[in-house]
Design an enzyme around this catalytic site. Structure first.
Site, PDB file in Angstrom:
ATOM      1  N   TYR A   1       0.812  -1.212   0.000  1.00  0.00           N
ATOM      2  CA  TYR A   1       0.000   0.000   0.000  1.00  0.00           C
ATOM      3  C   TYR A   1       0.845   1.262   0.000  1.00  0.00           C
ATOM      4  O   TYR A   1       0.407   2.309  -0.462  1.00  0.00           O
ATOM      5  CB  TYR A   1      -0.905   0.033   1.238  1.00  0.00           C
ATOM      6  CG  TYR A   1      -2.185  -0.740   1.124  1.00  0.00           C
ATOM      7  CD1 TYR A   1      -2.186  -2.097   0.820  1.00  0.00           C
ATOM      8  CD2 TYR A   1      -3.407  -0.116   1.338  1.00  0.00           C
ATOM      9  CE1 TYR A   1      -3.362  -2.805   0.747  1.00  0.00           C
ATOM     10  CE2 TYR A   1      -4.591  -0.819   1.258  1.00  0.00           C
ATOM     11  CZ  TYR A   1      -4.572  -2.161   0.969  1.00  0.00           C
ATOM     12  OH  TYR A   1      -5.742  -2.861   0.898  1.00  0.00           O
TER      13      TYR A   1
ATOM     14  N   LYS B   1       3.633 -15.247   3.498  1.00  0.00           N
ATOM     15  CA  LYS B   1       3.837 -16.064   2.301  1.00  0.00           C
ATOM     16  C   LYS B   1       5.338 -16.306   2.199  1.00  0.00           C
ATOM     17  O   LYS B   1       5.993 -15.961   1.202  1.00  0.00           O
ATOM     18  CB  LYS B   1       3.262 -15.316   1.075  1.00  0.00           C
ATOM     19  CG  LYS B   1       3.240 -16.115  -0.220  1.00  0.00           C
ATOM     20  CD  LYS B   1       2.226 -17.248  -0.240  1.00  0.00           C
ATOM     21  CE  LYS B   1       2.351 -18.064  -1.517  1.00  0.00           C
ATOM     22  NZ  LYS B   1       1.544 -19.307  -1.493  1.00  0.00           N
TER      23      LYS B   1
ATOM     24  N   ASP C   1      -2.402 -18.472   1.856  1.00  0.00           N
ATOM     25  CA  ASP C   1      -3.374 -19.250   1.069  1.00  0.00           C
ATOM     26  C   ASP C   1      -4.042 -20.305   1.943  1.00  0.00           C
ATOM     27  O   ASP C   1      -5.256 -20.493   1.911  1.00  0.00           O
ATOM     28  CB  ASP C   1      -2.710 -19.863  -0.182  1.00  0.00           C
ATOM     29  CG  ASP C   1      -1.390 -20.572   0.094  1.00  0.00           C
ATOM     30  OD1 ASP C   1      -0.878 -20.487   1.231  1.00  0.00           O
ATOM     31  OD2 ASP C   1      -0.877 -21.222  -0.837  1.00  0.00           O
TER      32      ASP C   1
ATOM     33  N   ASP D   1      -6.121  -7.080   4.676  1.00  0.00           N
ATOM     34  CA  ASP D   1      -7.278  -6.501   3.993  1.00  0.00           C
ATOM     35  C   ASP D   1      -8.168  -7.622   3.461  1.00  0.00           C
ATOM     36  O   ASP D   1      -9.384  -7.632   3.673  1.00  0.00           O
ATOM     37  CB  ASP D   1      -6.792  -5.609   2.841  1.00  0.00           C
ATOM     38  CG  ASP D   1      -7.935  -5.005   2.065  1.00  0.00           C
ATOM     39  OD1 ASP D   1      -8.892  -4.533   2.701  1.00  0.00           O
ATOM     40  OD2 ASP D   1      -7.877  -5.013   0.815  1.00  0.00           O
TER      41      ASP D   1
ATOM     42  N   ASP E   1     -12.002  -9.318   5.166  1.00  0.00           N
ATOM     43  CA  ASP E   1     -13.284  -9.404   4.456  1.00  0.00           C
ATOM     44  C   ASP E   1     -13.832 -10.832   4.534  1.00  0.00           C
ATOM     45  O   ASP E   1     -15.023 -11.050   4.753  1.00  0.00           O
ATOM     46  CB  ASP E   1     -13.137  -9.023   2.971  1.00  0.00           C
ATOM     47  CG  ASP E   1     -13.355  -7.533   2.720  1.00  0.00           C
ATOM     48  OD1 ASP E   1     -12.960  -6.728   3.590  1.00  0.00           O
ATOM     49  OD2 ASP E   1     -13.903  -7.180   1.660  1.00  0.00           O
TER      50      ASP E   1
HETATM   51  C1  IPM Z   1     -10.317  -1.331   4.122  1.00  0.00           C
HETATM   52  C2  IPM Z   1     -10.550  -0.819   2.742  1.00  0.00           C
HETATM   53  C3  IPM Z   1      -9.394   0.079   2.364  1.00  0.00           C
HETATM   54  C4  IPM Z   1      -8.131  -0.735   2.417  1.00  0.00           C
HETATM   55  C5  IPM Z   1      -9.542   0.771   0.998  1.00  0.00           C
HETATM   56  C6  IPM Z   1     -10.840   1.521   0.866  1.00  0.00           C
HETATM   57  C7  IPM Z   1      -8.372   1.668   0.712  1.00  0.00           C
HETATM   58  O1  IPM Z   1     -10.725  -1.858   1.848  1.00  0.00           O
HETATM   59  O2  IPM Z   1     -10.215  -0.511   5.057  1.00  0.00           O
HETATM   60  O3  IPM Z   1     -10.251  -2.549   4.291  1.00  0.00           O
HETATM   61  O4  IPM Z   1      -7.821  -1.481   1.482  1.00  0.00           O
HETATM   62  O5  IPM Z   1      -7.429  -0.645   3.438  1.00  0.00           O
HETATM   63 MN    MN Z   2     -10.804  -3.838   2.775  1.00  0.00          MN
END
Ligand code: IPM
Ligand code: MN
Length: 356
Positions: free
Chosen positions: A142, A191, A223, A247, A251
């Site tokens: 990032y 990884k 993975d 990240d 999710d």
């Molecule tokens: C998160 C989001 C952000 C990230 C994006 C919007 C830049 O997906 O906070 O998880 O990738 O960190």
């Molecule tokens: Mn995210």
């Protein structure tokens, strides 16, 4: 207590969900005799529209001048074609970096009332789900060197995943300390079979694990972790990992709880100031319709009370109020199931307020 909170509503559903979280904070202030002063910060797509840039200096300064930051979400299709450095997401990354918020704490916990919303088979979640992802937030790909070059075969682009020992060590310490306060188990995800940055990551983590002999430590490849999360999520307590892996895995972990609309996060640095935000995005498809789930943002405000303002009772109050709303059968669309009561974003806010 008296606190100044910078409020970034941002774009899309950011506006409606933050408004509900502020109502909850006001109720807590009233109940406990605190004063919360809110400073509106324009950042993200709305700042591009208003000022021509995602995070104007004077807006960032408001965050630096506050005791904490509450954020809804940024981004949307309207700004999707802008060049990388001009995108709404830059606002988020810019605040994280300027405030030195290197540790992103993302808890995923399956509420009893929401078991039906979990997409995994009953026998898989029998072992429960109560984990925390500690994501490194201001390093890795990032923030590494990046470039788009004109080359013979057309354009070439690269991003570099870069970590120093110092960066790994400081996030490692946060993770070991977090594990200590929970069930004492830490999984470091990398990884290391392919990436140099992961091999350094592992080396530093192994040094740290000798300092925390009371924590049960293990390494896991990213993975495999993605697979284990849906095979047996109950095996995890604390996961520590680099920015992009965190990240993605957060999710995935959130979905096991039924909806990404449930998961709060806190981003912390060296001091007590943090940024608190739901892990989901701006959901442009339902923006402005009063349909969004405000729970992740409300729980983020609760985390602010705990981590930045050292007010655990106030935090617990909010968590209990949310749990009761769910136990009483109230659901926004994302977590709706048969026989439950479908409510709007602001109605969910009303119900949680009433429980407070
Ligand atoms: C998160 C989001 C952000 C990230 C994006 C919007 C830049 O997906 O906070 O998880 O990738 O960190
Ligand atoms: Mn995210």
């Amino acid at each position: 207590m008296e606190k100044k909170i910078a409020v970034i509503r941002g774009d899309g559903i950011g506006v409606e969900i933050v408004n509900q979280a502020l109502r909850v904070l006001d109720k807590i202030a009233e109940k406990y005799g605190h004063t919360f002063r809110y400073v509106d910060v324009t950042a993200g797509g709305c700042a591009i529209d208003a000022f021509g840039e995602p995070l104007p200096e004077k807006e960032l300064q408001k965050c630096l001048d506050s005791d904490s930051v509450l954020l809804g979400a940024v981004g949307g299709p309207k700004w999707d074609t802008l060049e990388g450095s001009q995108r709404p997401e830059r606002a988020l990354l810019g605040v994280r970096q300027a405030l030195g918020l290197f540790a992103n704490i993302r808890p995923s916990c399956l509420f009893k009332a929401l078991e039906n919303a979990c997409p995994l088979k009953q026998e898989i979640i029998e072992g429960g789900l109560d984990l925390v992802i500690v994501r490194e937030l201001i390093g890795g790909a990032y923030f590494g060197k990046r470039e788009i070059l004109q080359t013979e075969g057309g354009k070439t682009a690269y991003d570099t995943m870069i970590y120093s020992e110092m960066e790994v060590e400081r996030i490692g310490r946060v993770a070991f300390e977090t594990a200590r306060k929970r069930r004492g188990k830490l999984t470091s995800v990398d990884k290391a079979n392919v990436l140099e940055s992961s091999r350094l990551w592992r080396e530093v983590m192994h040094r740290l694990k000798d300092e925390y002999p009371d924590v049960e430590y293990s390494d896991m490849l990213v993975d495999n972790t993605a697979m284990q999360l849906v095979r047996n999520p109950g095996q995890f307590d604390v996961i520590v990992t680099e920015n992009m892996f965190g990240d993605i895995l957060s999710d995935e972990a959130s979905m096991i709880t039924g909806s990404i609309g449930m998961i709060p996060s806190s981003s912390l640095g060296e001091g007590s100031r943090g940024m608190y935000e739901p892990i989901h995005g701006s959901a442009p498809d339902i923006a402005g319709q009063n349909k969004a789930n405000p729970i992740a943002t409300i729980l983020s405000a609760a985390m602010m009370l705990l981590y930045s303002f050292d007010a655990p009772q106030e935090c617990r109050d909010i968590e209990n109020a949310v749990e009761k709303a769910l136990a009483d059968g109230y659901r926004t669309g994302d977590i709706m199931s048969e026989g439950k009561k479908l409510v709007s974003c602001s109605e969910m806010g009303d119900i949680i307020l009433a429980n407070l």
